[in-house]
Design a protein around this motif. Structure first.
Motif, PDB file in Angstrom:
ATOM      1  N   ALA A  19       0.830  -1.209   0.000  1.00  0.00           N
ATOM      2  CA  ALA A  19       0.000   0.000   0.000  1.00  0.00           C
ATOM      3  C   ALA A  19       0.865   1.259   0.000  1.00  0.00           C
ATOM      4  O   ALA A  19       0.556   2.233  -0.696  1.00  0.00           O
ATOM      5  N   ARG A  20       1.956   1.246   0.744  1.00  0.00           N
ATOM      6  CA  ARG A  20       2.830   2.432   0.777  1.00  0.00           C
ATOM      7  C   ARG A  20       3.455   2.695  -0.590  1.00  0.00           C
ATOM      8  O   ARG A  20       3.508   3.840  -1.059  1.00  0.00           O
ATOM      9  N   PHE A  21       3.960   1.649  -1.211  1.00  0.00           N
ATOM     10  CA  PHE A  21       4.589   1.840  -2.524  1.00  0.00           C
ATOM     11  C   PHE A  21       3.557   2.282  -3.556  1.00  0.00           C
ATOM     12  O   PHE A  21       3.838   3.123  -4.409  1.00  0.00           O
ATOM     13  N   ASP A  22       2.376   1.699  -3.443  1.00  0.00           N
ATOM     14  CA  ASP A  22       1.330   2.071  -4.400  1.00  0.00           C
ATOM     15  C   ASP A  22       0.882   3.517  -4.176  1.00  0.00           C
ATOM     16  O   ASP A  22       0.542   4.219  -5.133  1.00  0.00           O
ATOM     17  N   ALA A  23       0.892   3.948  -2.931  1.00  0.00           N
ATOM     18  CA  ALA A  23       0.431   5.301  -2.620  1.00  0.00           C
ATOM     19  C   ALA A  23       1.328   6.366  -3.238  1.00  0.00           C
ATOM     20  O   ALA A  23       0.877   7.470  -3.525  1.00  0.00           O
ATOM     21  N   VAL A  24       2.611   6.044  -3.422  1.00  0.00           N
ATOM     22  CA  VAL A  24       3.516   7.045  -3.999  1.00  0.00           C
ATOM     23  C   VAL A  24       3.785   6.753  -5.473  1.00  0.00           C
ATOM     24  O   VAL A  24       4.755   7.264  -6.050  1.00  0.00           O
ATOM     25  N   GLY A  25       2.944   5.916  -6.062  1.00  0.00           N
ATOM     26  CA  GLY A  25       3.015   5.723  -7.507  1.00  0.00           C
ATOM     27  C   GLY A  25       4.126   4.824  -7.986  1.00  0.00           C
ATOM     28  O   GLY A  25       4.473   4.836  -9.168  1.00  0.00           O
ATOM     29  N   LEU A  26       4.702   4.018  -7.108  1.00  0.00           N
ATOM     30  CA  LEU A  26       5.770   3.118  -7.535  1.00  0.00           C
ATOM     31  C   LEU A  26       5.178   1.816  -8.058  1.00  0.00           C
ATOM     32  O   LEU A  26       4.040   1.466  -7.715  1.00  0.00           O
ATOM     33  N   PRO A  27       5.906   1.086  -8.875  1.00  0.00           N
ATOM     34  CA  PRO A  27       5.470  -0.268  -9.235  1.00  0.00           C
ATOM     35  C   PRO A  27       5.530  -1.156  -7.989  1.00  0.00           C
ATOM     36  O   PRO A  27       6.581  -1.718  -7.640  1.00  0.00           O
ATOM     37  N   ALA A  28       4.384  -1.268  -7.310  1.00  0.00           N
ATOM     38  CA  ALA A  28       4.377  -1.836  -5.961  1.00  0.00           C
ATOM     39  C   ALA A  28       4.735  -3.311  -5.957  1.00  0.00           C
ATOM     40  O   ALA A  28       5.458  -3.782  -5.068  1.00  0.00           O
ATOM     41  N   THR A  29       4.266  -4.052  -6.945  1.00  0.00           N
ATOM     42  CA  THR A  29       4.544  -5.491  -6.951  1.00  0.00           C
ATOM     43  C   THR A  29       6.037  -5.748  -7.168  1.00  0.00           C
ATOM     44  O   THR A  29       6.623  -6.615  -6.516  1.00  0.00           O
ATOM     45  N   SER A  30       6.651  -4.970  -8.051  1.00  0.00           N
ATOM     46  CA  SER A  30       8.093  -5.121  -8.266  1.00  0.00           C
ATOM     47  C   SER A  30       8.867  -4.752  -7.011  1.00  0.00           C
ATOM     48  O   SER A  30       9.838  -5.418  -6.644  1.00  0.00           O
ATOM     49  N   ALA A  31       8.427  -3.692  -6.368  1.00  0.00           N
ATOM     50  CA  ALA A  31       9.119  -3.281  -5.147  1.00  0.00           C
ATOM     51  C   ALA A  31       8.934  -4.318  -4.042  1.00  0.00           C
ATOM     52  O   ALA A  31       9.846  -4.549  -3.241  1.00  0.00           O
ATOM     53  N   MET A  32       7.775  -4.965  -3.999  1.00  0.00           N
ATOM     54  CA  MET A  32       7.535  -5.966  -2.966  1.00  0.00           C
ATOM     55  C   MET A  32       8.406  -7.195  -3.150  1.00  0.00           C
ATOM     56  O   MET A  32       8.782  -7.854  -2.190  1.00  0.00           O
ATOM     57  N   SER A  33       8.724  -7.510  -4.411  1.00  0.00           N
ATOM     58  CA  SER A  33       9.535  -8.705  -4.648  1.00  0.00           C
ATOM     59  C   SER A  33      10.955  -8.542  -4.119  1.00  0.00           C
ATOM     60  O   SER A  33      11.695  -9.525  -4.021  1.00  0.00           O
ATOM     61  N   LEU A  34      11.331  -7.319  -3.768  1.00  0.00           N
ATOM     62  CA  LEU A  34      12.687  -7.070  -3.266  1.00  0.00           C
ATOM     63  C   LEU A  34      12.764  -7.136  -1.753  1.00  0.00           C
ATOM     64  O   LEU A  34      13.847  -7.024  -1.183  1.00  0.00           O
ATOM     65  N   GLN A  35      11.626  -7.284  -1.101  1.00  0.00           N
ATOM     66  CA  GLN A  35      11.614  -7.203   0.361  1.00  0.00           C
ATOM     67  C   GLN A  35      11.908  -8.563   0.981  1.00  0.00           C
ATOM     68  O   GLN A  35      11.440  -9.597   0.495  1.00  0.00           O
ATOM     69  N   SER A  36      12.640  -8.547   2.071  1.00  0.00           N
ATOM     70  CA  SER A  36      12.922  -9.780   2.796  1.00  0.00           C
ATOM     71  C   SER A  36      11.796 -10.069   3.783  1.00  0.00           C
ATOM     72  O   SER A  36      11.006  -9.180   4.131  1.00  0.00           O
ATOM     73  N   SER A  37      11.719 -11.324   4.231  1.00  0.00           N
ATOM     74  CA  SER A  37      10.657 -11.684   5.178  1.00  0.00           C
ATOM     75  C   SER A  37      10.847 -10.972   6.509  1.00  0.00           C
ATOM     76  O   SER A  37       9.867 -10.681   7.204  1.00  0.00           O
ATOM     77  N   GLU A  38      12.089 -10.681   6.891  1.00  0.00           N
ATOM     78  CA  GLU A  38      12.320  -9.936   8.143  1.00  0.00           C
ATOM     79  C   GLU A  38      11.709  -8.540   8.047  1.00  0.00           C
ATOM     80  O   GLU A  38      11.097  -8.047   9.000  1.00  0.00           O
ATOM     81  N   THR A  39      11.897  -7.909   6.900  1.00  0.00           N
ATOM     82  CA  THR A  39      11.318  -6.582   6.711  1.00  0.00           C
ATOM     83  C   THR A  39       9.803  -6.638   6.790  1.00  0.00           C
ATOM     84  O   THR A  39       9.167  -5.782   7.397  1.00  0.00           O
ATOM     85  N   LEU A  40       9.236  -7.678   6.161  1.00  0.00           N
ATOM     86  CA  LEU A  40       7.778  -7.803   6.182  1.00  0.00           C
ATOM     87  C   LEU A  40       7.275  -8.019   7.604  1.00  0.00           C
ATOM     88  O   LEU A  40       6.278  -7.423   8.029  1.00  0.00           O
ATOM     89  N   LEU A  41       7.960  -8.888   8.350  1.00  0.00           N
ATOM     90  CA  LEU A  41       7.540  -9.143   9.733  1.00  0.00           C
ATOM     91  C   LEU A  41       7.652  -7.878  10.579  1.00  0.00           C
ATOM     92  O   LEU A  41       6.761  -7.573  11.379  1.00  0.00           O
ATOM     93  N   ALA A  42       8.744  -7.143  10.399  1.00  0.00           N
ATOM     94  CA  ALA A  42       8.923  -5.924  11.195  1.00  0.00           C
ATOM     95  C   ALA A  42       7.837  -4.899  10.871  1.00  0.00           C
ATOM     96  O   ALA A  42       7.262  -4.271  11.774  1.00  0.00           O
ATOM     97  N   ASN A  43       7.541  -4.742   9.601  1.00  0.00           N
ATOM     98  CA  ASN A  43       6.511  -3.774   9.225  1.00  0.00           C
ATOM     99  C   ASN A  43       5.133  -4.236   9.685  1.00  0.00           C
ATOM    100  O   ASN A  43       4.311  -3.427  10.117  1.00  0.00           O
ATOM    101  N   GLY A  44       4.889  -5.552   9.592  1.00  0.00           N
ATOM    102  CA  GLY A  44       3.601  -6.063  10.055  1.00  0.00           C
ATOM    103  C   GLY A  44       3.429  -5.894  11.554  1.00  0.00           C
ATOM    104  O   GLY A  44       2.353  -5.508  12.024  1.00  0.00           O
ATOM    105  N   ALA A  45       4.494  -6.174  12.303  1.00  0.00           N
ATOM    106  CA  ALA A  45       4.399  -6.010  13.757  1.00  0.00           C
ATOM    107  C   ALA A  45       4.166  -4.548  14.114  1.00  0.00           C
ATOM    108  O   ALA A  45       3.384  -4.237  15.022  1.00  0.00           O
TER     109      ALA A  45
END
Lengths: 417, 208
Positions: A41-67
């Motif tokens: 949602a954050r990447f999409d909100a600033v007009g970035l290709p959100a799916t491409s940007a998401m493929s670069l994220q590690s699971s640790e980053t996802l867990l930290a942001n989710g928490a």
């Protein structure tokens, strides 16, 4: 018989533990899912290709942001669980515990409504969050009739976490997005900034910005070209030219101290930053954007150009070397016309030209500016230009020697008088 | 006390007669009794002591010896262990030999140096010592660092301070709303606890 009874009791006593373990595993999965949704949602909100940007994220980053996104929901869920147990214990002797649970459900739904209306979002995500909340409330009410209190407590906690996750997704779906600010010091001595996306052993991924406004570009800069990376606390990023949603209830409006930059001007300036003349995303100057927004008719209309102080006539080489020091106020300079190219797209005027000037003393200093109108300036002539420095950076390679340049926004787009 | 005093006077007289002088400790104690600071314990090369009331100066405990016509200085201290040559050096055998110490203090016999104050009467010695202390205070110490003059902090006037963003709330905050809703819920639960019959359906009396 006694032994069988003890065995049966011990078998029964494992059930709460199994329920708790199941809920814990579900919570971890939920946290990662929410982290993924929130970052998308954050990447999409600033007009970035959100799916491409998401493929670069590690699971640790996802867990930290989710928490981080679920922190408030988890705290609220624990409080609600305590309230449910307390209300049941308090009202069961009087036979009105069912009514007590209804009161608790109404309270939670009202809190959800207030939280949804407080978010600066459009109506579609708001309705999504409200629908999820109502569905969760209905499921809770069904479960109150059918399951034991222990399972009801766990189910209620998970439902609140899910609704909280949806709310976090809705909150991040509208700009401004809170993203880490990255400053990259490059090996050619230049600096570029933007919203941090990801980092691996080979590349740095970032969304370059034009004064905190991204322009839909996901830039990949090789690590070999980066001398130093500095990450700053998250800042508000918006997409250039896109308006922000407003809260309906309990929102806050912030009046910026230097005024606001009109979306049209922001989009125009972002277009200059995204131009292919730059090797790396150039640095943009917030002061210049504010200055132009205060004098829109002079820069983009028909008003006379703002007067330039005679002391601010600076050689082109000096402007390129110390662009930041001269940003925010008009300057004047002279340069030799190196190129005069037609602007094929992105301009309303078919006769617009991108003029490239070079320094008279240093041929590796460049200044770009636009010139509207039928009259052209011949290559090789020394011309005069007045305007505000908008961007500074490294020009796309014209040889082995790095070439530094600036983009000068002249008043009325009259470059080279 | 009188007996002890006369015994000590007799010992002093006896020592003078025999020509061996009084024992140093006794002489020091005698001098101390007379109010004269001890001078026999001073080292011949020691600096004159400063007055106790004077501001203490940072001085070296042992001043560096003055080099007389130094020869070629060794560029690198040889390693202490011969089997471990220092990094970048050619080895201990090729290093230049250490220059012997040629300081003035090491060439002059200590016994021949007598402070000038030893030849002066007591009052003149005190005056000389005070002058020495004053001159020591005035003389720049080898460790005295140049005075660091800190520039005063720039005064930022209100005119150049960046303005602060104005934040306007368009309604009650979310926290206030949540507190209000929670308070209403708690009130409802309390009502359920106090008057449960208000919220339960009364069964009609059974027909007889």
């Amino acid at each position: 018989m006694a032994a069988e009874g003890v065995e049966a009791e011990s078998r029964l006593s494992l059930k709460p533990l199994l329920d708790l373990a199941g809920a814990g595993a579900g919570l971890v999965v939920l946290i990662e899912l929410v982290g993924r949704a929130v970052m998308w949602a954050r990447f999409d909100a600033v007009g970035l290709p959100a799916t491409s940007a998401m493929s670069l994220q590690s699971s640790e980053t996802l867990l930290a942001n989710g928490a981080g996104a679920l922190g408030v929901a988890i705290a609220l869920g624990l409080l609600a669980v305590a309230a449910l147990v307390g209300i049941d214990a308090l009202l069961k002797p009087y036979g009105v515990e069912r009514q007590g649970r209804m009161v608790l459900l109404v309270v939670l739904e009202l809190i959800l409504v207030a939280a949804v209306l407080e978010q600066p979002a459009s109506w579609k995500p708001r309705l999504l969050a409200l629908g999820t909340g109502l569905a969760g409330g209905g499921l809770f009410w069904v479960l109150t009739e059918r399951v034991h209190l222990r399972r009801l407590v766990l189910s209620m906690f998970m439902l609140i976490a899910v609704v909280g996750g949806v709310l976090a997704f809705v909150r991040n779906l509208s700009p401004p997005a809170r993203l880490v600010m990255a400053s990259l010091f490059l090996d050619d001595g230049s600096l570029t900034t933007g919203a941090y996306v990801a980092l691996d052993s080979d590349s740095v991924y970032m969304a370059p910005d034009s004064f905190n406004r991204t322009y839909g570009e996901l830039a990949v800069i090789p690590r070999a070209h980066v001398r130093r990376i500095a990450l700053s606390p998250p800042q508000n990023f918006e997409e250039a030219g896109r308006g922000t949603a407003r809260a309906l209830l309990a929102g806050r409006t912030v009046k910026p101290p230097y005024g606001a930059v009109a979306p049209e001007i922001a989009r125009y300036l972002a277009g200059q930053s995204a131009d292919v003349v730059w090797q790396y995303p150039p640095l943009s100057f917030l002061e210049s954007a504010y200055y132009m927004s205060r004098h829109p008719e002079a820069f983009f209309g028909t008003d006379p150009a703002p007067a330039v102080d005679p002391g601010r006539h600076v050689p082109l080489e000096q402007l390129v070397a110390g662009a930041r020091e001269y940003s925010g106020r008009p300057v004047s300079t002279d340069g030799i016309v190196l190129r005069s190219a037609q602007v094929l797209g992105g301009s309303d005027d078919p006769q617009a030209r991108l003029i490239t000037l070079r320094g008279s003393r240093d041929p590796h200093a460049r200044s770009f500016c636009l010139r509207y109108g039928a009259e052209n300036v011949p290559v090789g002539r020394t011309v005069h230009a007045e305007g505000v420095i908008v961007n500074a950076g490294t020009v796309a390679a014209e040889g082995s020697t790095p070439v530094k340049g600036i983009f000068l926004q002249t008043a009325g787009n009259v470059c080279g008088s | 006390m009188r007996r002890v005093g006369s015994l000590r006077a007799a010992m002093v007289v006896l020592a003078v007669v025999l020509g061996v002088g009084a024992p140093p400790a006794a002489a020091e104690r005698h001098a101390g009794l007379m109010g004269d600071p001890p001078i026999a314990a001073e080292s011949p090369t020691a600096e004159p002591k400063a007055d106790q009331t004077a501001t203490p100066e940072p001085t070296l405990t042992s001043p560096p010896p003055v080099q007389v016509a130094p020869t070629a200085l060794p560029t690198r201290t040889p390693p202490t262990h011969p089997s471990l040559p220092s990094v970048g050096s050619a080895g201990p055998s090729q290093l230049p030999p250490k220059t012997p110490s040629t300081s003035v203090a090491s060439q002059v016999p200590a016994a021949t140096v007598t402070p000038l104050s030893r030849h002066l009467p007591t009052e003149r010695r005190r005056a000389h010592r005070r002058r020495g202390a004053a001159s020591a205070a005035a003389r720049p110490s080898p460790l005295r660092l140049p005075a660091v003059r800190l520039k005063p902090a720039p005064v930022v006037s209100a005119a150049v301070q960046p303005p602060v963003a104005e934040v306007h709330a368009s309604g009650p905050s979310l926290g206030v709303l949540i507190a209000l809703i929670t308070a209403l819920g708690a009130l409802a639960v309390l009502l359920l606890r106090v008057r449960p019959e208000w919220f339960t359906r009364r069964e009609p009396p059974a027909a007889v």
